[in-house]
Every structure is written in structure tokens, then in C-alpha cells.
Motif scaffolding. Structure first.
Motif, short mmCIF file in Angstrom:
data_model
loop_
_atom_site.label_atom_id
_atom_site.label_comp_id
_atom_site.label_asym_id
_atom_site.label_seq_id
_atom_site.Cartn_x
_atom_site.Cartn_y
_atom_site.Cartn_z
N MET A 1 0.85 -1.19 0.00
CA MET A 1 0.00 0.00 0.00
C MET A 1 0.89 1.24 0.00
O MET A 1 1.89 1.31 0.71
CB MET A 1 -0.88 0.02 1.24
N GLY A 2 0.51 2.24 -0.78
CA GLY A 2 1.29 3.47 -0.78
C GLY A 2 1.92 3.73 -2.13
O GLY A 2 1.72 3.00 -3.11
N TRP A 3 2.79 4.74 -2.18
CA TRP A 3 3.41 5.17 -3.42
C TRP A 3 4.44 4.16 -3.90
O TRP A 3 5.21 3.60 -3.11
CB TRP A 3 4.06 6.53 -3.20
N PHE A 4 4.50 3.91 -5.19
CA PHE A 4 5.42 2.95 -5.79
C PHE A 4 5.74 3.44 -7.19
O PHE A 4 4.84 3.78 -7.96
CB PHE A 4 4.78 1.56 -5.81
N ASP A 5 7.05 3.50 -7.52
CA ASP A 5 7.45 4.08 -8.80
C ASP A 5 7.47 3.08 -9.94
O ASP A 5 7.82 3.41 -11.07
CB ASP A 5 8.82 4.75 -8.68
N GLY A 6 7.08 1.84 -9.67
CA GLY A 6 7.03 0.83 -10.73
C GLY A 6 8.29 0.00 -10.85
O GLY A 6 8.29 -1.02 -11.54
N ASN A 7 9.38 0.40 -10.22
CA ASN A 7 10.62 -0.38 -10.26
C ASN A 7 10.51 -1.49 -9.23
O ASN A 7 10.44 -1.22 -8.02
CB ASN A 7 11.80 0.53 -9.93
N PRO A 8 10.52 -2.76 -9.64
CA PRO A 8 10.32 -3.85 -8.67
C PRO A 8 11.42 -3.92 -7.62
O PRO A 8 11.20 -4.50 -6.55
CB PRO A 8 10.29 -5.10 -9.55
N ALA A 9 12.59 -3.36 -7.90
CA ALA A 9 13.64 -3.34 -6.88
C ALA A 9 13.25 -2.48 -5.69
O ALA A 9 13.83 -2.60 -4.60
CB ALA A 9 14.95 -2.84 -7.47
N HIS A 10 12.28 -1.59 -5.89
CA HIS A 10 11.81 -0.71 -4.82
C HIS A 10 10.53 -1.23 -4.17
O HIS A 10 9.98 -0.57 -3.30
CB HIS A 10 11.54 0.69 -5.37
N LEU A 11 10.07 -2.40 -4.61
CA LEU A 11 8.76 -2.88 -4.17
C LEU A 11 8.77 -3.41 -2.74
O LEU A 11 7.79 -3.27 -2.02
CB LEU A 11 8.28 -3.96 -5.13
N TRP A 12 9.87 -4.03 -2.33
CA TRP A 12 9.91 -4.70 -1.02
C TRP A 12 11.25 -4.41 -0.34
O TRP A 12 12.02 -5.31 -0.04
CB TRP A 12 9.69 -6.20 -1.20
N GLN A 13 11.53 -3.14 -0.13
CA GLN A 13 12.79 -2.75 0.48
C GLN A 13 12.75 -2.95 1.99
O GLN A 13 11.68 -2.96 2.62
CB GLN A 13 13.09 -1.29 0.16
N HIS A 14 13.92 -3.08 2.58
CA HIS A 14 14.01 -3.18 4.03
C HIS A 14 13.60 -1.86 4.67
O HIS A 14 13.77 -0.79 4.08
CB HIS A 14 15.45 -3.50 4.46
N PRO A 15 13.07 -1.89 5.89
CA PRO A 15 12.77 -0.64 6.61
C PRO A 15 14.08 0.08 6.96
O PRO A 15 15.17 -0.50 6.88
CB PRO A 15 12.03 -1.12 7.87
N PRO A 16 14.00 1.37 7.35
CA PRO A 16 15.20 2.21 7.49
C PRO A 16 16.30 1.65 8.38
O PRO A 16 17.49 1.71 8.00
CB PRO A 16 14.64 3.53 8.06
N GLN A 17 15.96 1.10 9.55
CA GLN A 17 17.02 0.62 10.43
C GLN A 17 17.73 -0.59 9.83
O GLN A 17 18.96 -0.69 9.87
CB GLN A 17 16.45 0.28 11.81
N ALA A 18 16.97 -1.50 9.25
CA ALA A 18 17.58 -2.67 8.61
C ALA A 18 18.42 -2.24 7.40
O ALA A 18 19.49 -2.81 7.14
CB ALA A 18 16.50 -3.66 8.18
N GLN A 19 17.96 -1.25 6.66
CA GLN A 19 18.75 -0.73 5.53
C GLN A 19 20.06 -0.15 6.03
O GLN A 19 21.13 -0.41 5.45
CB GLN A 19 17.97 0.35 4.79
N GLY A 20 19.99 0.65 7.09
CA GLY A 20 21.20 1.27 7.62
C GLY A 20 22.23 0.23 8.04
O GLY A 20 23.44 0.38 7.75
N GLU A 21 21.78 -0.80 8.72
CA GLU A 21 22.70 -1.85 9.15
C GLU A 21 23.37 -2.53 7.96
O GLU A 21 24.57 -2.84 7.99
CB GLU A 21 21.95 -2.88 9.99
N ARG A 22 22.62 -2.74 6.90
CA ARG A 22 23.17 -3.41 5.71
C ARG A 22 24.10 -2.48 4.92
O ARG A 22 25.12 -2.93 4.38
CB ARG A 22 22.03 -3.94 4.84
N TYR A 23 23.75 -1.19 4.84
CA TYR A 23 24.67 -0.25 4.18
C TYR A 23 25.99 -0.18 4.93
O TYR A 23 27.07 -0.13 4.32
CB TYR A 23 24.04 1.14 4.11
N ALA A 24 25.93 -0.17 6.27
CA ALA A 24 27.16 -0.12 7.07
C ALA A 24 28.00 -1.37 6.83
O ALA A 24 29.23 -1.29 6.66
CB ALA A 24 26.81 0.02 8.55
N ARG A 25 27.36 -2.52 6.78
CA ARG A 25 28.10 -3.77 6.55
C ARG A 25 28.71 -3.78 5.14
O ARG A 25 29.86 -4.20 4.95
CB ARG A 25 27.16 -4.97 6.73
N ALA A 26 27.95 -3.30 4.15
CA ALA A 26 28.45 -3.28 2.78
C ALA A 26 29.63 -2.33 2.62
O ALA A 26 30.54 -2.58 1.80
CB ALA A 26 27.33 -2.89 1.82
#
Length: 223
Positions: free
Chosen positions: A1-26
Motif C-alpha cells: 500500500m502506498g506510493w510505488f514508482d514501478g521499479n520492482p527493486a523498490h517494491l519490497w525494500q528493508h525498513p530504514p534501520q535494517a537498511q542502515g545496518e546493511r549499508y554499514a556492513r556493505a
């Protein structure tokens, strides 16, 4: 539900804290992530610097240096923003990082509440329903407004409260006949005293028990 730009890579992204942890690890850790953010800030790419610094803050919310870095970048963005709304967001975010979440002075004044329509009042109740807590509840409530002549039915099921005007099918579990002022008082206190009603009065208590309290003081740049 909500805004979606049509790019499936953006369809099921991690929430902000989980994203931050993964960006730090990467990036090789929070320190490396902050170094990259500083590099982009030094190059003048404040937009990407803010994105990287934000990931650092969400990956390590107790790191004051990460908060300070993001605050500095947001301050620079705020000072360069021509749009007042953007500038306010940038600078309020920077203030939160440096001073914590400020208490809000805004409250739902009686004059504002009384200006809401019955539909808006019911919408304001619906967004407070705690879905998981309300999942097993199933109830219906009829409202007959004596001051406007409107009639509504509100129904709670599957963790969601919906409502519609002019109900025609059957009786609700609880039916109320009241004014809008009485409705506002009822939602504030949960007390049926003085309100004409028929049916199961326990329905109101069940509905009130699955509502979250409004939280006007909430963070916008920290977990």
C-alpha cells in the motif's frame, strides 16, 4: 500500500534501520560509511551525503558522531533551500539530532475538533486502530446524529475499522443517538452516560481497547 514508482527493486525494500545496518556492513562498518558521507559532502553532493549519513545514524543510533555528521549536512541543505517547507524539514531534522525530539506545543484544540465532520472523526479513530491487537475483534456501531441528521455505520473486522453512511442492512451491535459534541466526548472518555443507546454497551469498551494513543512527539530522523 502506498506510493510505488514501478521499479520492482523498490517494491519490497528493508525498513530504514535494517537498511542502515546493511549499508554499514556493505561499506565496511559505520566508520567507513561516515567517511564516504563526509567525502560526498566535501564534494558538494549534500543530497547523497545526507543519504549515507542517515544510514549511519540508523545503523548506530547511539553514535553521537554519526548524528553530528548528519546534522551538519542537513543544516547545510537547510541553509541552501529556497522552499520554506524543505528548509524547515532540514533544520528541524538537524535540531532533533543535536537536541533530541522537541516536545510539540500543538494539541487538538476543541475548536479544531468541533470543525471536523463525522466522517473525519471516524477516520481519525480508524487510523488509531492497532491492527494486530484488533485482529480477533468483530463489532459494528451505528451513529444517528441528531444535530445533522446523518447516519453512519462503523465496522471493525480483520484489524481494520471502516465506516459508511446511511446503513440499510440489519442492526448494529450497538446503536447510538447523539450530537457531534457528544460523539467527541464519548471518544475522549469512553463513557456512555447521557448518550441514548441500545444494544451491547460493551462494544464501545472493546473498540476503545484496541486504539493507540496519539503520539505527537515523534522522531523524524532517528529510529
Amino acid at each position: 500500500m502506498g506510493w510505488f514508482d514501478g521499479n520492482p527493486a523498490h517494491l519490497w525494500q528493508h525498513p530504514p534501520q535494517a537498511q542502515g545496518e546493511r549499508y554499514a556492513r556493505a561499506m565496511g562498518g559505520v566508520d567507513a560509511l561516515m567517511d564516504r558521507a563526509r567525502s560526498f559532502a566535501d564534494e558538494g553532493d549534500l543530497r547523497f551525503a545526507a543519504e549515507l549519513a542517515s544510514h549511519a545514524v540508523f545503523a548506530a543510533p547511539d553514535r553521537d558522531d554519526a548524528k553530528g555528521l548528519l546534522a551538519d549536512v542537513l543544516t547545510r541543505l537547510g541553509h541552501g533551500a529556497e522552499c520554506a517547507t524543505w528548509r524547515n524539514f532540514f533544520l528541524v531534522g538537524a535540531m532533533e539530532l543535536r537536541e533530541g525530539v522537541p516536545p510539540t506545543a500543538i494539541a487538538l484544540a476543541e475548536s479544531l475538533a468541533s470543525a471536523l465532520s463525522v466522517t473525519q472523526i471516524l477516520d481519525s479513530v480508524a487510523i488509531r486502530v492497532d491492527g494486530p491487537r484488533a485482529w480477533q475483534e468483530e463489532l459494528s456501531l451505528d451513529l444517528s446524529m441528531t444535530d445533522s441528521g446523518e447516519r453512519y455505520r462503523a465496522m471493525l473486522s480483520n484489524g481494520v475499522l471502516i465506516h459508511y453512511p446511511e446503513p440499510k442492512d440489519g442492526d448494529a451491535d450497538l446503536a447510538l443517538t447523539l450530537t457531534k459534541e457528544q460523539l467527541l466526548g464519548l471518544l475522549s472518555t469512553g463513557d456512555l452516560d447521557g448518550v441514548e443507546h441500545r444494544g451491547d454497551a460493551e462494544v464501545l469498551r472493546r473498540l476503545m481497547s484496541v486504539l493507540d494513543e496519539p503520539r505527537p512527539d515523534f522522531p523524524i530522523v532517528t529510529p
